[in-house]
Design a protein around this motif. Structure first.
Motif: not given
Length: 109
Positions: A43, A25, A45, A1-4, A27-29
């Motif tokens: 994350r 890092r 989202d 999953m992409a980070r923000d 939970f995908g973030g």
């Protein structure tokens, strides 16, 4: 999953130079831990915030804030703030301050 990266920077700025704070890092973030206890995460989202069981009802009344669900299970004491919530500077600050207040009560790991 992409980070923000933008959200990550907002969280970093809000948390400041809190003693005992670490980034990891997860939970995908990216997650922040205070003395080894999970505090919050960012994350692509949403922002995940640990408020503690029984401390989350006020947050769940805010627009863009919902109970965190992990693998189909509600996670009491944790909320997920969507962009409408974490994009509000005052609400983001309130959520993170509440998380810090709760996690400071936990024994270090």
């Amino acid at each position: 999953m992409a980070r923000d990266p933008g959200l990550e920077e907002l969280v970093r700025e809000a948390l400041g130079e809190e003693p005992g704070l670490d980034e990891k890092r997860m939970f995908g973030g990216l997650a922040w831990l205070l003395h080894g206890n999970l505090l919050c995460g960012a994350r692509v989202d949403s922002m995940l915030v640990r408020l503690g069981k029984g401390n989350d009802s006020w947050a769940l009344q805010q627009p863009g804030v919902e109970i965190m669900v992990m693998q189909g299970r509600d996670m009491p004491g944790w909320v997920r703030a969507r962009a409408a919530a974490y994009g509000d500077d005052a609400l983001r600050r309130q959520l993170l301050d509440a998380a810090l207040a709760f996690v400071r009560t936990l024994p270090p790991k």
